[in-house]
Design a protein around this motif. Structure first.
Motif, PDB file in Angstrom:
ATOM      1  N   SER A 240      13.349 -30.181  15.695  1.00  0.00           N
ATOM      2  CA  SER A 240      14.320 -31.279  15.589  1.00  0.00           C
ATOM      3  C   SER A 240      14.198 -32.050  14.275  1.00  0.00           C
ATOM      4  CB  SER A 240      14.116 -32.248  16.750  1.00  0.00           C
ATOM      5  OG  SER A 240      12.887 -32.948  16.573  1.00  0.00           O
ATOM      6  N   GLY A 241      13.005 -32.073  13.697  1.00  0.00           N
ATOM      7  CA  GLY A 241      12.793 -32.884  12.499  1.00  0.00           C
ATOM      8  C   GLY A 241      12.767 -34.381  12.802  1.00  0.00           C
ATOM      9  N   ASP A 242      12.623 -34.742  14.073  1.00  0.00           N
ATOM     10  CA  ASP A 242      12.650 -36.146  14.513  1.00  0.00           C
ATOM     11  C   ASP A 242      11.301 -36.822  14.208  1.00  0.00           C
ATOM     12  OD1 ASP A 242      12.388 -38.468  16.055  1.00  0.00           O
ATOM     13  OD2 ASP A 242      13.695 -37.699  17.643  1.00  0.00           O
ATOM     14  N   THR A 243      11.321 -37.779  13.254  1.00  0.00           N
ATOM     15  CA  THR A 243      10.089 -38.410  12.781  1.00  0.00           C
ATOM     16  C   THR A 243       9.331 -39.108  13.915  1.00  0.00           C
ATOM     17  OG1 THR A 243      11.252 -38.801  10.715  1.00  0.00           O
ATOM     18  CG2 THR A 243       9.167 -39.947  10.986  1.00  0.00           C
ATOM     19  N   GLN A 244      10.080 -39.840  14.763  1.00  0.00           N
ATOM     20  CA  GLN A 244       9.421 -40.592  15.854  1.00  0.00           C
ATOM     21  C   GLN A 244       8.705 -39.657  16.824  1.00  0.00           C
ATOM     22  OE1 GLN A 244      12.220 -43.138  17.837  1.00  0.00           O
ATOM     23  NE2 GLN A 244      11.688 -44.860  16.517  1.00  0.00           N
ATOM     24  N   LYS A 245       9.396 -38.598  17.172  1.00  0.00           N
ATOM     25  CA  LYS A 245       8.823 -37.631  18.108  1.00  0.00           C
ATOM     26  C   LYS A 245       7.553 -36.993  17.522  1.00  0.00           C
ATOM     27  CE  LYS A 245       9.941 -33.018  19.777  1.00  0.00           C
ATOM     28  NZ  LYS A 245      10.894 -31.933  19.593  1.00  0.00           N
ATOM     29  N   LEU A 246       7.633 -36.637  16.239  1.00  0.00           N
ATOM     30  CA  LEU A 246       6.483 -36.000  15.590  1.00  0.00           C
ATOM     31  C   LEU A 246       5.307 -36.970  15.487  1.00  0.00           C
ATOM     32  CD1 LEU A 246       8.443 -34.028  12.884  1.00  0.00           C
ATOM     33  CD2 LEU A 246       6.815 -33.007  14.482  1.00  0.00           C
ATOM     34  N   THR A 247       5.635 -38.220  15.165  1.00  0.00           N
ATOM     35  CA  THR A 247       4.593 -39.250  15.056  1.00  0.00           C
ATOM     36  C   THR A 247       3.891 -39.412  16.399  1.00  0.00           C
ATOM     37  OG1 THR A 247       5.961 -40.352  13.428  1.00  0.00           O
ATOM     38  CG2 THR A 247       4.186 -41.655  14.375  1.00  0.00           C
ATOM     39  N   GLU A 265       8.984 -31.359   6.452  1.00  0.00           N
ATOM     40  CA  GLU A 265       9.846 -31.374   5.273  1.00  0.00           C
ATOM     41  C   GLU A 265       9.572 -32.604   4.393  1.00  0.00           C
ATOM     42  OE1 GLU A 265      13.688 -30.572   7.212  1.00  0.00           O
ATOM     43  OE2 GLU A 265      12.777 -28.715   7.939  1.00  0.00           O
ATOM     44  N   ARG A 266       9.325 -33.791   5.039  1.00  0.00           N
ATOM     45  CA  ARG A 266       9.120 -35.030   4.275  1.00  0.00           C
ATOM     46  C   ARG A 266       7.818 -35.730   4.684  1.00  0.00           C
ATOM     47  NH1 ARG A 266      14.163 -37.281   3.059  1.00  0.00           N
ATOM     48  NH2 ARG A 266      12.973 -38.919   2.044  1.00  0.00           N
ATOM     49  N   PRO A 267       6.678 -35.304   4.127  1.00  0.00           N
ATOM     50  CA  PRO A 267       5.388 -35.870   4.545  1.00  0.00           C
ATOM     51  C   PRO A 267       5.294 -37.383   4.320  1.00  0.00           C
ATOM     52  CG  PRO A 267       5.112 -34.299   2.719  1.00  0.00           C
ATOM     53  CD  PRO A 267       6.540 -34.258   3.112  1.00  0.00           C
ATOM     54  N   GLU A 268       6.026 -37.892   3.322  1.00  0.00           N
ATOM     55  CA  GLU A 268       5.916 -39.322   2.996  1.00  0.00           C
ATOM     56  C   GLU A 268       6.396 -40.217   4.140  1.00  0.00           C
ATOM     57  OE1 GLU A 268       7.889 -37.115   1.587  1.00  0.00           O
ATOM     58  OE2 GLU A 268       9.932 -37.891   1.502  1.00  0.00           O
ATOM     59  N   LYS A 269       7.144 -39.636   5.083  1.00  0.00           N
ATOM     60  CA  LYS A 269       7.647 -40.437   6.212  1.00  0.00           C
ATOM     61  C   LYS A 269       6.558 -40.761   7.240  1.00  0.00           C
ATOM     62  CE  LYS A 269      12.442 -38.856   6.620  1.00  0.00           C
ATOM     63  NZ  LYS A 269      13.292 -38.019   7.492  1.00  0.00           N
ATOM     64  N   PHE A 270       5.369 -40.176   7.082  1.00  0.00           N
ATOM     65  CA  PHE A 270       4.364 -40.301   8.147  1.00  0.00           C
ATOM     66  C   PHE A 270       3.179 -41.173   7.766  1.00  0.00           C
ATOM     67  CE2 PHE A 270       6.954 -36.628   8.941  1.00  0.00           C
ATOM     68  CZ  PHE A 270       7.249 -36.765  10.294  1.00  0.00           C
ATOM     69  N   GLY A 271       3.389 -42.024   6.755  1.00  0.00           N
ATOM     70  CA  GLY A 271       2.382 -43.020   6.373  1.00  0.00           C
ATOM     71  C   GLY A 271       1.042 -42.400   6.046  1.00  0.00           C
ATOM     72  N   SER A 272      -0.006 -42.919   6.716  1.00  0.00           N
ATOM     73  CA  SER A 272      -1.366 -42.480   6.372  1.00  0.00           C
ATOM     74  C   SER A 272      -1.805 -41.258   7.178  1.00  0.00           C
ATOM     75  CB  SER A 272      -2.342 -43.624   6.614  1.00  0.00           C
ATOM     76  OG  SER A 272      -2.269 -43.970   7.994  1.00  0.00           O
ATOM     77  N   ARG A 273      -0.921 -40.744   8.036  1.00  0.00           N
ATOM     78  CA  ARG A 273      -1.292 -39.554   8.827  1.00  0.00           C
ATOM     79  C   ARG A 273      -1.441 -38.333   7.905  1.00  0.00           C
ATOM     80  NH1 ARG A 273       2.192 -42.706  11.433  1.00  0.00           N
ATOM     81  NH2 ARG A 273       1.580 -43.441  13.496  1.00  0.00           N
ATOM     82  N   ASN A 274      -2.223 -37.325   8.363  1.00  0.00           N
ATOM     83  CA  ASN A 274      -2.352 -36.083   7.583  1.00  0.00           C
ATOM     84  C   ASN A 274      -1.008 -35.364   7.614  1.00  0.00           C
ATOM     85  OD1 ASN A 274      -5.166 -36.565   7.508  1.00  0.00           O
ATOM     86  ND2 ASN A 274      -5.425 -35.504   9.477  1.00  0.00           N
ATOM     87  N   ALA A 275      -0.402 -35.193   6.448  1.00  0.00           N
ATOM     88  CA  ALA A 275       0.901 -34.521   6.424  1.00  0.00           C
ATOM     89  C   ALA A 275       1.065 -33.759   5.117  1.00  0.00           C
ATOM     90  CB  ALA A 275       2.020 -35.545   6.592  1.00  0.00           C
TER      91      ALA A 275
END
Ligand code: AMP
Ligand code: MG
Length: 330
Positions: A240-247, A265-275
């Motif tokens: 889905s690429g859904d940031t909330q779900k992945l977080t 696709e966009r690691p910068e969307k996940f803050g300090s998490r490993n991405a």
């Protein structure tokens, strides 16, 4: 056995050809993934490929050639459709399945009366095949079930001490295996998706092709039954690429004590998490996919990949991702 590391110069190319003609196994670069080459006309050499990789004997091998004449030497029948693909597409990242001649032993085809043939487009693969001057069987140069190798270092990681030599060429540009197209019957069947899409094939053939990738399907390629492309750590796949779900999924894994990583696709969307970035477009995603899995399995203990592209090429990437994740789609 000591595995020699050979370079791309005239002496080493000639040596790699000699090793193949003497029944030895030599890994070599192609544009898709690194292949594990053996002389297709030498039954003992072909059989040793299965042992070196730990590959099940009922998973047939693709025969690699460098010129079109070699196709006619090993295929018993080249239909009009096959001729169109050979003349208009090859060399390319496509494998055609055709009725085999007797010269092709059953240990290559797992007892089938068809043979899979490919003419790679990469210059380095073609130089190697031409130095061999015999048709060369080549599955991916990894331990069976592992992500395919796209650099010679990854080949060494899996097969050092198990094969005679590695021809150390460039990193693979495509990154996933060839499209497998069965032209041995009435209807053209795509048995494995790859960079050459069904649309491209339909345009050349002027008729529809059927895509058969369901492992339970009766008409299929033996190889699709097996565990494939699997990293050493568990993997989940989101489409889905859904940031909330992945977080939320990532945070849940952390609570369970995992040190996970997001391959997105966009690691910068996940803050300090490993991405880590899966790639900026489909071509990049495919090119880096197996290397990404091998890097991440050594640093983290759970991979959460996300891929939501819907292009024609994305279907072949998805095919690999689903199998890497052992169908664990979240
Ligand atoms: P690999 O060598 O790991 O890239 O796998 C080769 C693929 O080609 C597998 O999926 C095989 O099942 C497929 N293949 C090879 N020979 C045949 C054949 N004669 N008929 C159908 N599929 C084949
Ligand atoms: Mg393989």
């Amino acid at each position: 056995m000591k595995t020699q590391l050979l370079q791309f110069n005239d002496t080493d190319l000639a040596l790699s050809g000699e090793l193949i003609r003497n029944g030895k196994l030599v890994a070599f670069p192609t544009e898709t993934v690194y292949g594990l080459g053996a002389n297709a006309l030498d039954v003992a050499a072909v059989k040793s490929t299965y042992a070196a990789k730990g590959r099940p004997g009922d998973n047939p091998l693709i025969v690699h050639v460098y010129c079109k004449q070699q196709i006619y030497d090993i295929a018993a029948e080249v239909s009009m459709a096959a001729e169109k693909i050979i003349d208009n597409l090859m060399p390319a990242s496509i494998t055609v399945v055709l009725p085999k001649r007797n010269i092709v032993d059953g240990c290559i085809t797992a007892g089938l009366d068809t043979v899979a043939i490919r003419m790679p487009s990469s210059a380095q693969a073609r130089e190697f095949l031409s130095a061999c001057n015999v048709p060369v069987t080549a599955p991916s140069a990894n331990i069976s079930g592992r992500p395919s190798p796209t650099t010679w270092r990854r080949v060494k990681e899996d097969l050092d001490g198990r094969i005679s030599a590695i021809l150390c060429g460039d990193a693979c540009k495509v990154g996933i295996e060839s499209t497998v197209l069965d032209l041995s019957g009435g209807t053209p069947l795509v048995l494995r998706p790859g960079v050459v899409t069904p649309n491209q094939i339909e345009e050349i053939l002027g008729m529809p092709v059927t895509v058969v990738t369901d492992p339970k399907s009766k008409v299929n390629s033996p190889g699709v039954r097996y565990k494939h492309y699997a990293p050493k750590v568990p993997m989940a796949l989101d489409l889905s690429g859904d940031t909330q779900k992945l977080t939320a999924y990532y945070d849940g894994l952390v609570k369970q004590g995992y040190n996970p990583v997001l391959l997105v696709e966009r690691p910068e969307k996940f803050g300090s998490r490993n991405a880590v970035c899966i790639g900026g477009n489909d071509y990049e995603v495919a090119q880096r996919l197996f290397e990404n899995l091998r890097v991440l399995e050594s640093r983290y203990d759970y991979i959460v990949a996300s891929f939501s592209s819907t292009t024609a090429y994305a279907q072949s990437i998805l095919n690999r991702l689903i199998r890497s994740a052992a169908n664990n789609i979240i």
